[in-house]
Every structure is written in C-alpha cells, then in structure tokens.
Enzyme design. Sequence first.
Site, PDB file in Angstrom:
ATOM      1  CB  SER A 234      53.637  45.425 104.254  1.00 39.09           C
ATOM      2  OG  SER A 234      53.345  44.988 105.323  1.00 39.09           O
ATOM      3  CG  ASP A 461      58.099  48.676 109.337  1.00 36.78           C
ATOM      4  OD1 ASP A 461      57.227  48.745 110.012  1.00 36.78           O
ATOM      5  OD2 ASP A 461      57.469  48.933 108.297  1.00 36.78           O
ATOM      6  CG  HIS A 491      54.251  49.385 108.170  1.00 37.28           C
ATOM      7  ND1 HIS A 491      54.788  48.742 107.227  1.00 37.28           N
ATOM      8  CD2 HIS A 491      52.903  48.369 107.086  1.00 37.28           C
ATOM      9  CE1 HIS A 491      54.663  46.982 106.993  1.00 37.28           C
ATOM     10  NE2 HIS A 491      53.854  47.366 106.313  1.00 37.28           N
TER      11      HIS A 491
END
Length: 548
Positions: A234, A461, A491
């Site tokens: 991320s 995502d 995710h």
Amino acid sequence: MRTTPARHAAAAAALTLALTLCTAAAVTAAPAAAAAAPDAESAGADLAARRAASTGLAFRACPAVEALPGPVRCATLRVPLDYARPGGPQIALTVSRVPASRVGGAARQGALVHNPGGPGASGMYFPLLAGLPAWQRIAAAYDLVGYAPRGVGRSAPLSCQDPAARAAGPTQVPVRPSPAYKEQRRAAARAYARGCAERAGSALPYYTTLNNVRDLHVLRAALGEEKLTFAGASYGTYLGAVYATLHPGHVRRMVLDSAVNPDPARVWYRNNLDQAPGFERRWLDFRAWVARHHAAYGLGSTPAAVQASYERVRDAVARTPAGGNIGTGELHAAYLETAYRDEVWPERAEALAAFLRGDPDPLTGQAAPDPAAAGEAENATAVYTAVLCNDASWPADWATWDRDHTELARTAPFETWTNAFLNLPCASWPVRARQRPVAVGTRSARLPRLPRTLIVAAERDGATPYPGALELQRRLGTEAALVTEKGAGTHGVFGGRNDCVDRHVERYLLTGDTSGWRVTCAPHPEPAPVSLDDRAARAQGAVLPPVV
C-alpha cells in the site's frame, strides 16, 4: 491516501480527528520546515547512515508493550528529526527481527525489511510471519525485519488529542451531507489541524515520506546491508518507489504490493479522489456476492436488493443505535472493510441477516469501537494525516473540495464524503512549506539505472486502484515486472491468499528472477457463505468475533 481499513474505520466513526509529539512544546502554528537545500538533507542522511553502519543495532528481548514472543528480538535506531541538522535532535525508532532460519540448508541472503503502509501502520509484527507457510522459504533465507516508522507506536509517537476524547460511539453520519453538516466537519477539521500544531510544535513538518525514506536508508545501514531488500504494501509501495528513485545503487530487491499511483500530480489529493470509484466497485462486488448467496442470507437476490437490506439496517441504527454504541458511522466503518478484504464477507453478510431477524449481537460484535485500541487508532490517524498533509500541496478553498466530492458522490456515494472529511485537515494544515513530491523513476546521469523490482496488484483493488500499478511500472521502467491478480480486489495480494502470486514473489525474492514484464494470475477463490448449521449455532447465542 488512507490505505488500511482500521485507520479509516476509526476516523469514519468519529466526528473529530487527531496529532502530538510527546515531548514537543505547544505552539499556535508550526513553522515551515527548515529552508535547507535537498542536498543538505541527502548529505545528512548519508552521514546518519555511515554512523549507523558503524554502530549497528543491539537486538535484545522485546519490551512487554510490544507483545511479541521470544523468538522476535527488538532494537532501537536513532535518527535525526531533521536531516538538514544530523547532529541536532534525534528520535528513536523501534525495530524487530527474527534471524533467517536456514531451514533445509538455505543460504542466508540478508535482511528483508517490511513496511505495511498507511502511512501510520506499524510493521513490528512482521517477523511473526516467519511461521506461516507462505513465508517459510523466504524466512529460511532472510532475516525478517519490521519497524515502526517515525510517529508510529513508540517511534516518537504522534497524537492530536487524548484518545479518551475520541468519540466512543454512536456517531450518525448522513448519506448526503447537508450544508450544515459540512460546516460542522469543516470546523472539526480546522480544530484538528490546530491541535496538531499545538501538540507537535516545531517537530510537525518533519513527518514526511522523504524523511521516512531517509530513515529507511539509515535502517538499511544499521542492519549491515549495503543494499536494501524491501517489501512494501500500500503506502509502503510509494515509500519503496521513492527510495528506489533516490537510492537506486542501494536497492537489491523490492516487492511493491498493492501499488499507490506515484504520479506527483496525484499525490495526494487526486489519489484520494481516485479511491471513491474504486471503493464503489468493491462495495458492488460484496453485494453481488451476497446476492449470489441469497439462499444462505436472505438479503436479496440482486445487488440492489442487498443494498436495500443494508439501508434498512442503516435506517434502524440511525433511529436506535445497536447495542447503544453502533450508529451509522460505526456501521459504515465496519462495512468499508468489505472493500479491503473478502475474507470478512461471510460474517458481514451474516451480521446484516441476523440484525434483520432481530438479533443485533453479531453486528455489535463486529462494529463496536474497541476502547483498548483507541490509542493505537488515534496514533495511526495522526501519522496518516501528518504525512499526507506535509507531503504535498492540497486545495485550501472549500469550494474545490465541495465541487469535486459532490460530483464524485453522484456515482460513488459509498465512500466519497467519509474520505473527504478524513483528509480535510490538509486544507488548513499549519505547516507553511509543504514538500514537493518526488518524480518517481526520474534519474540523472550520475545515478545508476533503476534496479529490478516486482509490483503486485489486484485488478479490482479499491484502496489503491489498478491504474496506479500501471503508472508505477511505467515510471520504474523495463526492470519493473508486474504480477496482476485478475478479477480480484483484496488489498494486499501476497502472503498466503493466492498460490500463483506467492510463487512469483517467492521466486523473485529468492533468485532475483521474474517470469516476464507482465504476468497474470487467476483470482483467489471467493469465500464460502456461512452455512445453515453455522447460522443456527450463532442464533443460539454465539457471537461473531470482532474484526481487529
């Protein structure tokens, strides 16, 4: 660019947000960052790295507060608060490690450093993954190293208010915010930003991605590694990409999982706008799955019918909070997690079904705020806000925010306004000089070419939409390979969910090889619905465990 559900869940359930450096003096407005040239900060980072390489890290038993078992050892790394003044005030970052197991006679390949994203998430837990099947061959070859970035946990912790002052629920968040409600949230955002300045003082400008990169440079040296092997998820992908751009000669291997779009023009305001349609798609994915399992849940046989069931629950908790502390804010926060990971789909669907049958316990068990986690949630929100607000310029005029989010909410209502209010402190952020985002992938003649990296992304995502992975690969160039999980949207792709993805990542980390510039993997299996037997057992009094 909130990219972890726990952080956003805490923020979405509260009407006020939060930031403090424990030892800083209060001021009414934090001054601009030191007006030093970037070269001065780069030189300071190199000096700090040389010092760290000479002293190393002293790993010992972890403090009890970390709640890490014996095999994990902990250390403290001291880094400059301001790299333009490497001899000035220092802050201490916490580090954790499990040495390479060398099971099966594997040769040790060095340290693998992990950043879980956020910004605001701690990676101290990372060495615990050594015991999981998906990590065992990697853990045989690498020391698994986690750390808490600056501001997080015990690493010069940031906070904007007493965690006890955060709303404990219920909170009521309108689907379509009125002008009066928007004004309330604007006032709360301004108050939050003032609180950050008052508590953090002159340290506030130094919580940035660039300083996180410099800290990582020092950590690499302290671990005795000439080149960094790194896994970032991320926001951690953006951190890794900036590191690779600024320190290409110090990168060995780098896995970037669930990639943030690094285009400087999108950091960070437009990246947050991009999340709204992404989350809307994932909310549709959840509702479509529930509809396919109408026989198990009875919530409707179409996504629209499932939406109607959700709205019935939302209307009910708006009138009478479930369990006394679950309003529409808490409800939304709990169901936002369906956009992050489909493992929670069965229990979230069952909670809706149980509530409509007259049993609110599963819903309250999953959505109720956890007082024990209030401090961690407040700290995570604080670091998230500080880094994003410091990293780049944000629109200062409310008209821009209102226009952009009103337009978005017409087609993507699920998350648009909650995300806007989470980030709104950046409109009045009390740091005069913001950072300028690094042009990821740009290199000069004096720097070596960018190293080989591996990007991993799920096609649907919502938190880090797939176009960001394509942009990151474009910027990192021909040495960057991309593994795409087709038709999936959880995710965080690597680590035990998809065998095909895991094989590609493991091969790269162990050998440096990739299977091609762009390869695809079939989606991991969808979760199975809650069985009728499970539902009957729960109806007799069992409560679904809360989501951590």
